[in-house]
Design an enzyme around this catalytic site. Structure first.
Site: not given
Ligand code: GRF
Length: 212
Positions: A75, A119, A155
């Site tokens: 990482r 999130h 988060d």
């Molecule tokens: C979204 O639901 C976001 O909240 C989460 O990952 C997903 C990404 O979706 N962190 P996208 O690739 O932006 O369509």
């Protein structure tokens, strides 16, 4: 620490980090194109996954892109490369848009209050993976999404804004996820506009408009 106000001639430069389809990234790109997000530009889109749909979309839009594959790498090493890339593109604000990789404490510490995440739940409820399914299975009546600053915990950082929707009796986890996603697309633009405005400040855990 807050962002320095961008001079009118100097747009706020975003560095988007993604791993998947990139619908949030595309919503932000469209907000910039349409003028809904003024004085903001995407300086670079970085993916840690070679075939991420969002990376391909960014290339099709002619945006600067970079691929830093994370699989199999320590990482700290991977994050050091991403940080160098972000600096090379003079990024002011990092936007995590479905970036499925935990950031190292060093990366977060290098960019205090300069990393945003979205999130798909009303935090602090349902952190972690599959938040929409967690919320649906729990039987909540109100669901939604949260845009927050990233700190060293998952988060967890200061909340910039949330958007809420009702869970309908006829929902299943997929229809709920789709309706949350539609809210995410609105929420990210609004959150970036708030940060770019430099009219908000952090007081404890609260992100509130400045009145002085
Ligand atoms: C979204 O639901 C976001 O909240 C989460 O990952 C997903 C990404 O979706 N962190 P996208 O690739 O932006 O369509």
């Amino acid at each position: 620490m807050l962002l320095e106000p961008a001079a009118p001639s100097k747009p706020l430069k975003l560095g988007v980090l993604l791993s998947g389809r990139g619908s949030n990234f595309l919503a932000i790109a469209e907000s910039i194109r349409s003028g809904k997000l003024a004085n903001v530009e995407i300086a670079v889109v970085i993916s840690n996954v070679a075939d991420a749909g969002g990376l391909i979309s960014a290339q099709e839009l002619g945006l600067p892109t970079a691929l830093h594959v994370s699989k199999g790498r320590a990482r700290a090493d991977h994050d050091a490369d991403v940080l160098a890339c972000v600096r090379e593109h003079s990024v002011d604000l990092i936007i995590l848009a479905g970036y499925l990789r935990l950031l190292s404490p060093e990366f977060v510490a290098a960019l205090p209050n300069r990393i945003l995440n979205i999130h798909p739940s009303l935090l602090p409820a349902f952190p972690g993976l599959d938040a929409q399914h967690q919320a649906f299975d729990y039987g909540v009546k109100i669901a939604g999404c949260t845009v927050h600053f990233v700190d060293e915990h998952l988060d967890h950082g200061v909340i910039i804004l949330q958007r809420a929707i009702e869970v309908l009796d006829e929902d299943d986890a997929n229809s709920l996820s789709a309706r949350i996603l539609a809210e995410e697309h609105l929420a990210y633009t609004e959150a970036i506009a708030r940060v770019a405005s430099n009219q908000y400040e952090i007081q404890g855990r609260r992100y509130i408009k400045r009145y002085s």
